[in-house]
Design a protein around this motif. Structure first.
Motif, PDB file in Angstrom:
ATOM      1  N   LEU A 101       0.806  -1.219   0.000  1.00 29.90           N
ATOM      2  CA  LEU A 101       0.000   0.000   0.000  1.00 29.90           C
ATOM      3  C   LEU A 101       0.843   1.275   0.000  1.00 29.90           C
ATOM      4  O   LEU A 101       0.310   2.359  -0.183  1.00 29.90           O
ATOM      5  CB  LEU A 101      -0.933   0.014   1.206  1.00 29.90           C
ATOM      6  CG  LEU A 101      -1.910  -1.161   1.297  1.00 29.90           C
ATOM      7  CD1 LEU A 101      -2.696  -1.087   2.590  1.00 29.90           C
ATOM      8  CD2 LEU A 101      -2.833  -1.184   0.093  1.00 29.90           C
ATOM      9  N   ARG A 102       2.148   1.118   0.192  1.00 37.30           N
ATOM     10  CA  ARG A 102       3.014   2.300   0.246  1.00 37.30           C
ATOM     11  C   ARG A 102       3.010   2.998  -1.102  1.00 37.30           C
ATOM     12  O   ARG A 102       3.201   2.405  -2.138  1.00 37.30           O
ATOM     13  CB  ARG A 102       4.443   1.920   0.620  1.00 37.30           C
ATOM     14  CG  ARG A 102       5.363   3.140   0.749  1.00 37.30           C
ATOM     15  CD  ARG A 102       6.776   2.757   1.120  1.00 37.30           C
ATOM     16  NE  ARG A 102       6.840   2.061   2.387  1.00 37.30           N
ATOM     17  CZ  ARG A 102       6.862   2.668   3.582  1.00 37.30           C
ATOM     18  NH1 ARG A 102       6.801   3.970   3.652  1.00 37.30           N
ATOM     19  NH2 ARG A 102       6.932   1.963   4.688  1.00 37.30           N
ATOM     20  N   TRP A 103       2.794   4.320  -1.062  1.00 41.91           N
ATOM     21  CA  TRP A 103       2.787   5.111  -2.284  1.00 41.91           C
ATOM     22  C   TRP A 103       4.215   5.282  -2.767  1.00 41.91           C
ATOM     23  O   TRP A 103       5.110   5.633  -2.003  1.00 41.91           O
ATOM     24  CB  TRP A 103       2.127   6.456  -2.018  1.00 41.91           C
ATOM     25  CG  TRP A 103       1.940   7.285  -3.253  1.00 41.91           C
ATOM     26  CD1 TRP A 103       1.086   7.025  -4.263  1.00 41.91           C
ATOM     27  CD2 TRP A 103       2.612   8.495  -3.591  1.00 41.91           C
ATOM     28  NE1 TRP A 103       1.172   8.000  -5.225  1.00 41.91           N
ATOM     29  CE2 TRP A 103       2.114   8.918  -4.826  1.00 41.91           C
ATOM     30  CE3 TRP A 103       3.594   9.259  -2.963  1.00 41.91           C
ATOM     31  CZ2 TRP A 103       2.545  10.076  -5.463  1.00 41.91           C
ATOM     32  CZ3 TRP A 103       4.023  10.414  -3.587  1.00 41.91           C
ATOM     33  CH2 TRP A 103       3.498  10.804  -4.824  1.00 41.91           C
ATOM     34  N   LYS A 104       4.450   5.034  -4.037  1.00 39.17           N
ATOM     35  CA  LYS A 104       5.799   5.119  -4.596  1.00 39.17           C
ATOM     36  C   LYS A 104       5.879   6.201  -5.666  1.00 39.17           C
ATOM     37  O   LYS A 104       6.726   6.158  -6.540  1.00 39.17           O
ATOM     38  CB  LYS A 104       6.198   3.768  -5.175  1.00 39.17           C
ATOM     39  CG  LYS A 104       6.272   2.672  -4.121  1.00 39.17           C
ATOM     40  CD  LYS A 104       6.559   1.331  -4.746  1.00 39.17           C
ATOM     41  CE  LYS A 104       6.695   0.256  -3.704  1.00 39.17           C
ATOM     42  NZ  LYS A 104       5.461  -0.241  -3.177  1.00 39.17           N
ATOM     43  N   GLY A 105       4.973   7.135  -5.605  1.00 37.40           N
ATOM     44  CA  GLY A 105       4.957   8.215  -6.582  1.00 37.40           C
ATOM     45  C   GLY A 105       3.922   7.950  -7.654  1.00 37.40           C
ATOM     46  O   GLY A 105       3.315   6.881  -7.711  1.00 37.40           O
ATOM     47  N   PRO A 106       3.727   8.919  -8.524  1.00 37.20           N
ATOM     48  CA  PRO A 106       2.717   8.760  -9.578  1.00 37.20           C
ATOM     49  C   PRO A 106       3.107   7.671 -10.563  1.00 37.20           C
ATOM     50  O   PRO A 106       4.292   7.430 -10.809  1.00 37.20           O
ATOM     51  CB  PRO A 106       2.681  10.130 -10.245  1.00 37.20           C
ATOM     52  CG  PRO A 106       3.983  10.777  -9.900  1.00 37.20           C
ATOM     53  CD  PRO A 106       4.400  10.204  -8.577  1.00 37.20           C
ATOM     54  N   ALA A 107       2.091   7.010 -11.124  1.00 42.13           N
ATOM     55  CA  ALA A 107       2.341   5.945 -12.105  1.00 42.13           C
ATOM     56  C   ALA A 107       3.037   6.513 -13.328  1.00 42.13           C
ATOM     57  O   ALA A 107       3.931   5.887 -13.887  1.00 42.13           O
ATOM     58  CB  ALA A 107       1.028   5.270 -12.489  1.00 42.13           C
ATOM     59  N   SER A 108       2.626   7.688 -13.773  1.00 37.38           N
ATOM     60  CA  SER A 108       3.300   8.368 -14.880  1.00 37.38           C
ATOM     61  C   SER A 108       3.070   9.859 -14.733  1.00 37.38           C
ATOM     62  O   SER A 108       2.049  10.302 -14.199  1.00 37.38           O
ATOM     63  CB  SER A 108       2.775   7.877 -16.231  1.00 37.38           C
ATOM     64  OG  SER A 108       1.489   8.404 -16.480  1.00 37.38           O
ATOM     65  N   ALA A 109       4.029  10.620 -15.225  1.00 40.26           N
ATOM     66  CA  ALA A 109       3.910  12.075 -15.149  1.00 40.26           C
ATOM     67  C   ALA A 109       2.708  12.560 -15.951  1.00 40.26           C
ATOM     68  O   ALA A 109       2.013  13.504 -15.554  1.00 40.26           O
ATOM     69  CB  ALA A 109       5.193  12.730 -15.647  1.00 40.26           C
ATOM     70  N   GLU A 110       2.437  11.889 -17.072  1.00 41.17           N
ATOM     71  CA  GLU A 110       1.321  12.300 -17.929  1.00 41.17           C
ATOM     72  C   GLU A 110      -0.022  12.108 -17.223  1.00 41.17           C
ATOM     73  O   GLU A 110      -0.892  12.982 -17.257  1.00 41.17           O
ATOM     74  CB  GLU A 110       1.325  11.526 -19.255  1.00 41.17           C
ATOM     75  CG  GLU A 110       2.531  11.792 -20.135  1.00 41.17           C
ATOM     76  CD  GLU A 110       3.766  10.989 -19.713  1.00 41.17           C
ATOM     77  OE1 GLU A 110       3.616   9.951 -19.021  1.00 41.17           O
ATOM     78  OE2 GLU A 110       4.873  11.430 -20.028  1.00 41.17           O
ATOM     79  N   SER A 111      -0.208  10.950 -16.592  1.00 38.15           N
ATOM     80  CA  SER A 111      -1.493  10.706 -15.922  1.00 38.15           C
ATOM     81  C   SER A 111      -1.680  11.636 -14.734  1.00 38.15           C
ATOM     82  O   SER A 111      -2.789  12.104 -14.474  1.00 38.15           O
ATOM     83  CB  SER A 111      -1.616   9.243 -15.498  1.00 38.15           C
ATOM     84  OG  SER A 111      -0.637   8.922 -14.527  1.00 38.15           O
ATOM     85  N   LEU A 112      -0.597  11.937 -14.026  1.00 40.04           N
ATOM     86  CA  LEU A 112      -0.695  12.861 -12.897  1.00 40.04           C
ATOM     87  C   LEU A 112      -1.004  14.267 -13.393  1.00 40.04           C
ATOM     88  O   LEU A 112      -1.844  14.965 -12.815  1.00 40.04           O
ATOM     89  CB  LEU A 112       0.593  12.857 -12.074  1.00 40.04           C
ATOM     90  CG  LEU A 112       0.583  13.771 -10.850  1.00 40.04           C
ATOM     91  CD1 LEU A 112      -0.532  13.367  -9.891  1.00 40.04           C
ATOM     92  CD2 LEU A 112       1.920  13.757 -10.159  1.00 40.04           C
ATOM     93  N   ALA A 113      -0.371  14.686 -14.472  1.00 41.02           N
ATOM     94  CA  ALA A 113      -0.632  16.013 -15.032  1.00 41.02           C
ATOM     95  C   ALA A 113      -2.091  16.127 -15.486  1.00 41.02           C
ATOM     96  O   ALA A 113      -2.742  17.154 -15.268  1.00 41.02           O
ATOM     97  CB  ALA A 113       0.320  16.307 -16.190  1.00 41.02           C
ATOM     98  N   ALA A 114      -2.611  15.075 -16.096  1.00 37.89           N
ATOM     99  CA  ALA A 114      -4.009  15.082 -16.544  1.00 37.89           C
ATOM    100  C   ALA A 114      -4.955  15.167 -15.352  1.00 37.89           C
ATOM    101  O   ALA A 114      -5.943  15.906 -15.375  1.00 37.89           O
ATOM    102  CB  ALA A 114      -4.304  13.839 -17.373  1.00 37.89           C
ATOM    103  N   ALA A 115      -4.643  14.430 -14.294  1.00 39.10           N
ATOM    104  CA  ALA A 115      -5.476  14.471 -13.090  1.00 39.10           C
ATOM    105  C   ALA A 115      -5.425  15.847 -12.441  1.00 39.10           C
ATOM    106  O   ALA A 115      -6.446  16.384 -12.007  1.00 39.10           O
ATOM    107  CB  ALA A 115      -5.029  13.400 -12.102  1.00 39.10           C
ATOM    108  N   ALA A 116      -4.222  16.433 -12.391  1.00 40.87           N
ATOM    109  CA  ALA A 116      -4.074  17.771 -11.805  1.00 40.87           C
ATOM    110  C   ALA A 116      -4.871  18.797 -12.597  1.00 40.87           C
ATOM    111  O   ALA A 116      -5.519  19.670 -12.021  1.00 40.87           O
ATOM    112  CB  ALA A 116      -2.600  18.157 -11.761  1.00 40.87           C
ATOM    113  N   GLU A 117      -4.852  18.677 -13.916  1.00 45.28           N
ATOM    114  CA  GLU A 117      -5.625  19.603 -14.753  1.00 45.28           C
ATOM    115  C   GLU A 117      -7.116  19.428 -14.522  1.00 45.28           C
ATOM    116  O   GLU A 117      -7.858  20.399 -14.382  1.00 45.28           O
ATOM    117  CB  GLU A 117      -5.283  19.380 -16.222  1.00 45.28           C
ATOM    118  CG  GLU A 117      -5.942  20.391 -17.136  1.00 45.28           C
ATOM    119  CD  GLU A 117      -5.512  20.231 -18.584  1.00 45.28           C
ATOM    120  OE1 GLU A 117      -6.340  20.540 -19.450  1.00 45.28           O
ATOM    121  OE2 GLU A 117      -4.372  19.798 -18.825  1.00 45.28           O
ATOM    122  N   LEU A 118      -7.565  18.177 -14.480  1.00 44.92           N
ATOM    123  CA  LEU A 118      -8.976  17.884 -14.251  1.00 44.92           C
ATOM    124  C   LEU A 118      -9.447  18.431 -12.904  1.00 44.92           C
ATOM    125  O   LEU A 118     -10.561  18.930 -12.772  1.00 44.92           O
ATOM    126  CB  LEU A 118      -9.215  16.365 -14.327  1.00 44.92           C
ATOM    127  CG  LEU A 118     -10.633  15.880 -14.102  1.00 44.92           C
ATOM    128  CD1 LEU A 118     -11.523  16.327 -15.270  1.00 44.92           C
ATOM    129  CD2 LEU A 118     -10.676  14.374 -13.980  1.00 44.92           C
TER     130      LEU A 118
END
Length: 135
Positions: A101-118
């Protein structure tokens, strides 16, 4: 304690919840089936599937037995669905350790950027990158 609180043995709790309803799991139960009638019938028969479909075959006495039997007969599929929803599925996939369950960072920079924009959160990417760098 289960028998004392609900009037049924532990193995009948899913049946009891199916008949009476469970707001925590979001299902209403069957109309007319309250805690007392459910406990009385299930204390004798154990499970919904074992309750005779006609009240004249019941070996217990409950108020409005004819109506309860009719409701169960007419809504048997719903009762079985509610029972399934109230039953812990021990075959469901689980984790092997908490470490998974430990968070190891975003799966990809692109998906995180899209989520941040949304989410209209422009600083989310930068904050996540800083946090991921500390791991």
């Amino acid at each position: 304690d289960v028998r004392e609180k609900f009037g049924v043995p532990p193995e009948s709790i899913a049946d009891w919840l199916a008949l009476t309803g469970d707001s925590a799991d979001g299902f209403p139960g069957l109309k007319g089936w309250g805690a007392k009638s459910s406990a009385t019938v299930l204390a004798h028969y154990g499970h919904i599937e074992d309750i005779p479909h006609h009240h004249g075959q019941w070996e217990v006495t409950v108020r409005s037995a004819a109506k309860l039997a009719e409701t169960l007969r007419d809504n048997f599929a719903d009762a079985m669905l509610f029972k399934k929803l109230a039953t812990l599925d021990e075959s469901a996939p689980t984790i092997s350790s908490v470490e998974e369950l430990r968070w190891k960072g975003p799966a990809s920079a692109e998906s995180l950027a899209a989520a941040a924009e949304l989410l209209a959160a422009p600083d989310l990417v930068e904050r996540a990158e800083r946090l991921a760098a500390t791991l």
